[in-house]
Design a protein around this motif. Structure first.
Motif: not given
Length: 126
Positions: A11-36
């Motif tokens: 929860l953040v107030q309008a005008g604020g910031s957040l940083r989302l992170s995604c940790a991947a496992s079980g795949l060869t990460f460098s062969t995948y395009a990633m999306g949010w």
């Protein structure tokens, strides 16, 4: 098995910031395009930002231009979404997704992505 684990929502107030992170496992990460992607109540799931497997190519939806940025670290198998100047209309569940790609391209259609995380809630209050 493949796992995508998102973190950083909240929860953040309008005008604020957040940083989302995604940790991947079980795949060869460098062969995948990633999306949010995000899914708000009453709306279709949309691609917010995507990044090609090398990181050289990105796509973002117009509504986040100048406010969000995406980055990936192929050595750490992570992709992040930095969200600044958040607005109430950014409120949604945010998902990380992986698309196996033979080329350094990216796609925005949800049905083309192979793996999805469980989602993290982002709520922006006024």
């Amino acid at each position: 098995q493949v796992q995508l684990v998102e973190s950083g929502g909240g929860l953040v107030q309008a005008g604020g910031s957040l940083r989302l992170s995604c940790a991947a496992s079980g795949l060869t990460f460098s062969t995948y395009a990633m999306g949010w992607f995000r899914h708000a109540p009453g709306k279709e799931r949309e691609c917010v930002f995507s990044i090609s497997r090398s990181g050289r190519n990105t796509y973002y939806t117009d509504s986040v231009k100048g406010r969000f940025t995406i980055s990936r670290d192929n050595a750490k198998n992570t992709v992040s979404l930095q969200m600044n100047s958040l607005k109430r209309e950014d409120t949604a569940v945010y998902y990380c997704a992986a698309d196996h790609s033979p080329f350094d391209t990216l796609r925005i259609r949800t049905d083309l992505y192979d793996y999805w995380g469980q989602g993290t809630q982002v709520t922006v209050s006024s």
